[in-house]
Write an enzyme that holds these catalytic residues in place. Structure first.
Site, PDB file in Angstrom:
ATOM      1  N   ASP A 139      53.946  76.654 -54.358  1.00 24.15           N
ATOM      2  CA  ASP A 139      54.832  75.932 -55.253  1.00 24.15           C
ATOM      3  C   ASP A 139      54.919  76.684 -56.586  1.00 24.15           C
ATOM      4  O   ASP A 139      53.906  76.953 -57.195  1.00 24.15           O
ATOM      5  CB  ASP A 139      54.264  74.525 -55.466  1.00 24.15           C
ATOM      6  CG  ASP A 139      55.235  73.591 -56.155  1.00 24.15           C
ATOM      7  OD1 ASP A 139      56.054  74.069 -56.974  1.00 24.15           O
ATOM      8  OD2 ASP A 139      55.161  72.388 -55.889  1.00 24.15           O
ATOM      9  N   THR A 214      55.894  82.394 -41.059  1.00 27.21           N
ATOM     10  CA  THR A 214      56.063  80.983 -41.384  1.00 27.21           C
ATOM     11  C   THR A 214      57.519  80.587 -41.498  1.00 27.21           C
ATOM     12  O   THR A 214      58.400  81.421 -41.676  1.00 27.21           O
ATOM     13  CB  THR A 214      55.375  80.622 -42.703  1.00 27.21           C
ATOM     14  OG1 THR A 214      55.997  81.405 -43.737  1.00 27.21           O
ATOM     15  CG2 THR A 214      53.900  80.913 -42.648  1.00 27.21           C
TER      16      THR A 214
END
Lengths: 244, 426
Positions: A139, A214
């Site tokens: 983040d 991912t």
């Protein structure tokens, strides 16, 4: 195999909110045998050679893309994905169980934990235990007042250095330029980490996985975004007292 | 002893901060910090002392949360909710330096050699300052941090090797004291893990590598800080459960070690007394020596040994001036400061002294009547002090304990969020 659409969650979770999940008081009180049932009843004599400590940790593992790929690349290493979001952790659990069912004997070396890695790493891992730590697309916390929540910070690097073995490798990747520069400069100025050389990066099989393994990485590739990697080795503190 | 009395007296949005007491290591004076004020009594001269603060801003603008004396240079530090750190000359009682932090401070200590002052804030960051008087550096330097946790205890080992920090997330961390503290303490040596609730306080005992901690799990624990090993645990629930009145666990509030290391004193939540322990350095065990109880006075909020073997205890609390985190104008700050000083002047505390495991009666405390008058403030009933103390304990417990919501409450809180998209499950 679980379907992602039943496990969708917001991308963000508040790492400052009080935990609802149980946390072990200390590492030797945590029962890893539940997570790695095939590895743990060490009854055969040759089992003594088995390394029963978790060595790789994917911090903020999301839907588990990386650990699933790593499981086959390093079948003897125990690895764990750590994720803060409840639903997403459930998904990864289901995914691992389904993979173990479908491919007998494989994927027994990976598991997922629902926990706050910013606070509880020393509760799960002993000093010098981890050989690899992964931070994929963390983040960015764009606002300056939220910078202290960034997962790579000078203060938190002390904790990561504590749980990592000397020579262990820390991998980071992001598609946000400012964050990429932040992580690199934070790691550069930390006395317990040094960057890998270009040669070492080329030889490391994990490096390629950072961008491709991912969901987040695949999305960035689809959109032809640029990625910024910072990969460092945990070193012994330099002895020279010539500080600032 | 009801708890509701204190809650009724507490105004909505305000919270009470406990009074603190500290004795100068050379025995010359005793300080009580209540609210934003410092009340000092000079034992050698047998008279009260007024501080002189010529720094800006002068005086604390909100409650003082932590105080500390250093060992060698007669220095004193006070830090609080006004985000200020004040360094005082503890002989002349003048303010040497005032520094402003970005968050409220929760703990303070000096390094063992007195060269450095360390302050922790409520977001887990520890800052370091030099105590050298003519040092021009006023910007706080971050030395280490516990991620997003309130730091409850902070102390430096007597061998100068480590900084020990304890937090609300049950952890005690032992970090190597760096060669140059201004470049940060990056090397964590070990953790002392074992508490099952917030760690309230930490203190070193002796010079053989031992550390004592007290926690919300009502235990006192003895550690070997080089290895992080837990040597002994003392559960106070059995001892403190006076006549079966205990409503829930009584957290350890504070711990203090006497200067010759003979005694360890500890005070608990809602416990009108003090527990005195001995620490056997050879067997490395704690044993309860004496439970000193009193029936009429409030539970103590802070304790401190002086060099002469007296254990000083104080009970009481003062209201905080809730400013919130929104932008505050200098005028509002000035108003708040006046308000805080007013609250502090009116606050009442009770001071008691224990010597050789016995409570000293009334005016037979060192400094006598005058000391009691200086440190306690004007006369007030036991009930007022008790109510204030209990409100302070409740505030501290709420701050340090994890909030437990039922699944229903969590769902309700999630619904109250205004950015969640409710989707239909297929």
């Amino acid at each position: 195999m679980p379907k992602k659409r039943f496990y969708r969650a917001r991308a963000h979770s508040n790492p400052l909110s009080d935990s609802q999940f149980p946390v072990p008081v200390k590492p030797d009180e945590f029962d890893w045998s539940e997570h790695f049932p095939v590895f743990f009843p060490a009854t055969e004599p040759e089992d003594n050679a088995k390394d029963l400590k978790v060595r790789f940790a994917d911090i903020g593992c999301g839907f588990g893309g990386l650990i699933v790929k790593l499981a086959l690349l390093f079948p003897e290493k125990l690895m764990v994905g750590m994720e803060l979001r409840d639903k997403v952790t459930e998904y990864v659990k289901e995914r691992i169980l389904a993979l173990r069912e479908q491919y007998k004997g494989q994927y027994e070396n990976i598991t997922v934990l629902r926990t706050n890695a910013m606070k509880y790493l020393p509760n799960y891992f002993e000093k010098g235990q981890l050989e690899k730590m992964f931070f994929l697309f963390p983040d960015p916390h764009f606002k300056e007042k939220n910078h202290r929540r960034r997962i790579i910070s000078t203060a938190l690097l002390a904790e990561y250095a504590y749980v990592m073995a000397i020579g262990g490798i820390l991998y980071t990747i992001t598609d946000v330029q400012e964050l990429g520069e932040w992580m690199k400069s934070t790691l550069d100025s930390h006395p317990l980490f040094e960057p890998l050389t270009a040669d070492e990066l080329e030889k490391d099989v994990c490096v390629e996985l950072l961008s491709t393994a991912t969901e987040e990485g695949q999305k960035v590739e689809r959109n032809q975004g640029t990625t910024y990697r910072a990969i460092y080795r945990r070193i012994v503190a330099p002895k020279d007292p010539a500080g600032a | 002893m009801e708890e509701t009395g204190g809650e009724e007296k507490m105004k909505a949005g305000k919270s009470m901060a406990p009074a603190l007491i500290a004795a100068h290591p050379d025995g010359s004076c005793v300080v009580v910090a209540v609210g934003a004020a410092l009340r000092i009594f000079n034992l050698s001269k047998e008279k009260p002392v007024q501080v002189q603060d010529d720094t800006l801003p002068a005086g604390h603008g909100d409650v003082i949360r932590a105080v500390a004396f250093d060992l060698h240079n007669s220095l004193f530090a006070s830090v609080g909710d006004d985000k200020l750190v004040k360094l005082w000359d503890a002989t002349a009682w003048t303010c040497i330096k005032t520094v402003r932090l970005s968050k409220k401070a929760s703990a303070v200590t000096f390094s063992h050699d007195s060269a450095w002052l360390l302050v922790a804030d409520k977001f887990g960051i520890v800052y370091v300052f030099s105590t050298v008087r003519h040092d021009a550096i006023h910007k706080p330097v971050l030395i280490l941090a516990h991620c997003c946790s309130i730091i409850t205890g902070l102390c430096c080992s007597p061998d100068g090797k480590y900084i020990v920090t304890s937090d609300r997330d049950f952890k005690i961390r032992v970090t190597k004291f760096p060669e140059n503290p201004l470049t940060g303490a990056h090397d964590i040596h070990t953790y002392c893990l074992g508490h099952t609730n917030f760690v309230a306080c930490v203190a070193f005992i002796g010079f053989q590598g031992l550390l004592i901690s007290g926690g919300g799990d009502a235990t006192l624990r003895l550690w070997e800080y080089e290895t992080g090993a837990l040597l002994d645990t003392f559960d106070t629930t059995d001892e403190a459960g006076v006549s079966g009145q205990s409503q829930g666990t009584r957290a350890v509030v504070a711990v203090a070690v006497s200067s010759c290391n003979t005694y360890v004193g500890t005070i608990l939540e809602r416990f009108e007394g003090v527990l005195l322990f001995a620490c056997d350095m050879v067997e490395r065990q704690l044993s309860l020596l004496q439970k000193v109880l009193w029936s009429e006075n409030a539970p103590p909020t802070s304790l401190s040994f002086d060099s002469g073997g007296n254990l000083w205890l104080v009970s009481g609390a003062a209201e905080t001036v809730e400013m919130g985190d929104e932008f505050v104008t200098p005028e509002a700050l000035a108003v708040a400061q006046v308000q805080a000083q007013g609250i502090a002047m009116a606050a009442v505390t009770h001071v008691q002294v224990v010597r050789d495991c016995v409570l000293l009666g009334g005016t037979s405390v060192p400094g006598g009547e005058l000391l009691l008058h200086t440190l306690q403030g004007h006369q007030a009933g036991v009930q007022d002090v008790t109510a204030a103390t209990e409100a302070a304990e409740l505030a501290m417990k709420n701050l340090l304990s994890k909030r437990q919501y039922t699944a229903e409450q969590r769902e309700h809180r999630k619904r109250m969020r205004n950015d969640k998209v409710v989707s239909l499950a297929s």
